[in-house]
Design a protein around this motif. Structure first.
Motif, short mmCIF file in Angstrom:
data_model
loop_
_atom_site.label_atom_id
_atom_site.label_comp_id
_atom_site.label_asym_id
_atom_site.label_seq_id
_atom_site.Cartn_x
_atom_site.Cartn_y
_atom_site.Cartn_z
N MET A 49 0.85 -1.18 0.00
CA MET A 49 0.00 0.00 0.00
C MET A 49 0.89 1.23 0.00
O MET A 49 1.94 1.24 0.62
CB MET A 49 -0.89 0.02 1.24
CG MET A 49 -1.88 -1.09 1.30
SD MET A 49 -2.93 -0.86 2.72
CE MET A 49 -4.47 -1.42 2.08
N TYR A 101 1.76 4.37 1.47
CA TYR A 101 1.54 5.16 2.67
C TYR A 101 2.16 6.53 2.50
O TYR A 101 3.16 6.69 1.82
CB TYR A 101 2.18 4.47 3.88
CG TYR A 101 1.57 3.14 4.22
CD1 TYR A 101 0.36 3.06 4.91
CD2 TYR A 101 2.19 1.95 3.85
CE1 TYR A 101 -0.20 1.84 5.23
CE2 TYR A 101 1.64 0.73 4.17
CZ TYR A 101 0.44 0.69 4.86
OH TYR A 101 -0.12 -0.52 5.16
N ASP A 161 -1.51 9.75 7.03
CA ASP A 161 -2.49 8.69 6.79
C ASP A 161 -2.93 8.09 8.12
O ASP A 161 -2.17 8.08 9.09
CB ASP A 161 -1.87 7.57 5.93
CG ASP A 161 -1.86 7.88 4.46
OD1 ASP A 161 -2.55 8.84 4.04
OD2 ASP A 161 -1.16 7.17 3.72
N VAL A 196 -3.94 4.59 9.90
CA VAL A 196 -3.76 3.16 9.71
C VAL A 196 -4.25 2.40 10.94
O VAL A 196 -4.32 2.95 12.04
CB VAL A 196 -2.28 2.80 9.44
CG1 VAL A 196 -1.78 3.39 8.14
CG2 VAL A 196 -1.38 3.22 10.59
N LYS A 224 -1.79 7.40 13.51
CA LYS A 224 -1.51 8.38 12.47
C LYS A 224 -0.06 8.21 12.04
O LYS A 224 0.85 8.10 12.87
CB LYS A 224 -1.74 9.78 13.02
CG LYS A 224 -1.61 10.87 12.00
CD LYS A 224 -1.98 12.21 12.63
CE LYS A 224 -2.02 13.30 11.60
NZ LYS A 224 -2.43 14.56 12.19
N VAL A 225 0.18 8.19 10.73
CA VAL A 225 1.54 8.03 10.20
C VAL A 225 2.27 9.36 10.32
O VAL A 225 1.79 10.40 9.86
CB VAL A 225 1.50 7.57 8.73
CG1 VAL A 225 2.90 7.51 8.14
CG2 VAL A 225 0.81 6.22 8.61
N CYS A 241 4.70 5.85 13.71
CA CYS A 241 3.30 6.16 13.97
C CYS A 241 3.11 6.73 15.37
O CYS A 241 3.99 6.62 16.21
CB CYS A 241 2.44 4.90 13.85
SG CYS A 241 2.40 4.21 12.21
N LYS A 277 5.39 -2.11 7.90
CA LYS A 277 4.25 -1.85 7.00
C LYS A 277 3.37 -3.08 6.86
O LYS A 277 2.18 -2.98 6.60
CB LYS A 277 4.75 -1.43 5.62
CG LYS A 277 5.33 -0.04 5.58
CD LYS A 277 5.76 0.29 4.16
CE LYS A 277 6.32 1.68 4.07
NZ LYS A 277 6.74 2.01 2.69
N CYS A 289 0.26 -3.13 9.12
CA CYS A 289 -0.64 -1.98 9.02
C CYS A 289 -1.65 -2.14 7.90
O CYS A 289 -1.35 -2.74 6.86
CB CYS A 289 0.17 -0.70 8.78
SG CYS A 289 1.33 -0.32 10.10
N LYS A 310 -4.19 0.47 5.83
CA LYS A 310 -4.53 1.87 5.61
C LYS A 310 -6.05 2.05 5.61
O LYS A 310 -6.78 1.27 5.01
CB LYS A 310 -3.95 2.33 4.27
CG LYS A 310 -4.13 3.78 3.98
CD LYS A 310 -3.44 4.12 2.67
CE LYS A 310 -3.67 5.55 2.28
NZ LYS A 310 -2.99 5.88 1.02
N ASP A 365 -8.96 4.06 4.21
CA ASP A 365 -9.22 4.91 3.06
C ASP A 365 -10.50 5.71 3.29
O ASP A 365 -11.60 5.18 3.18
CB ASP A 365 -9.32 4.07 1.79
CG ASP A 365 -9.33 4.90 0.53
OD1 ASP A 365 -9.23 6.15 0.63
OD2 ASP A 365 -9.45 4.31 -0.55
#
Length: 87
Positions: free
Chosen positions: A3, A5, A9, A11, A31-32, A42, A59, A62, A64, A66
Motif C-alpha cells: 500500500m 503510505y 495517513d 492506519v 496516524k503516520v 506512527c 508496514k 498496518c 490503511k 481509506d
C-alpha cells in the motif's frame, strides 16, 4: 500487497501477543508521522491510549484506512420493524 503510505495517513496497526496456548491480537488506530522503505513511524490516536510517544511498526502490520471510500450518507441506523428479526 503493498500500500502507498504517506504522512498523516490513518492506519490500523495489528499487534500480537503469543503464548503457548494461543495468540492474542489487538488493533489500534494510528496516524503516520514518517514513512520509511519497510517501516512506518506512527503515533496512536486513540483517546484511551496511554502511549503518547512515537513508535516504529512494519508496514506488513498496518492496514490503511481509506476515507475516500467511506459513505457517510448511507451510514444511517435502520430502526427495526415487526418481521425484520429472524429467530
Amino acid at each position: 500487497m503493498t500500500m502507498g503510505y504517506k504522512k498523516n495517513d490513518i492506519v490500523v496497526v495489528i499487534s500480537t501477543q503469543s503464548s503457548q496456548k494461543k495468540n492474542k491480537y489487538s488493533y489500534s488506530f494510528c496516524k503516520v508521522v514518517e514513512v520509511g522503505k519497510y517501516d512506518l513511524i506512527c503515533k496512536s490516536i486513540s483517546k484511551y491510549s496511554f502511549r503518547d510517544s512515537f513508535f516504529t511498526v512494519s508496514k506488513k502490520r498496518c492496514i490503511k484506512v481509506d476515507h475516500n471510500k467511506l459513505s457517510f450518507n448511507e451510514a444511517k441506523i435502520v430502526h427495526p420493524q415487526i418481521g425484520d428479526l429472524v429467530v
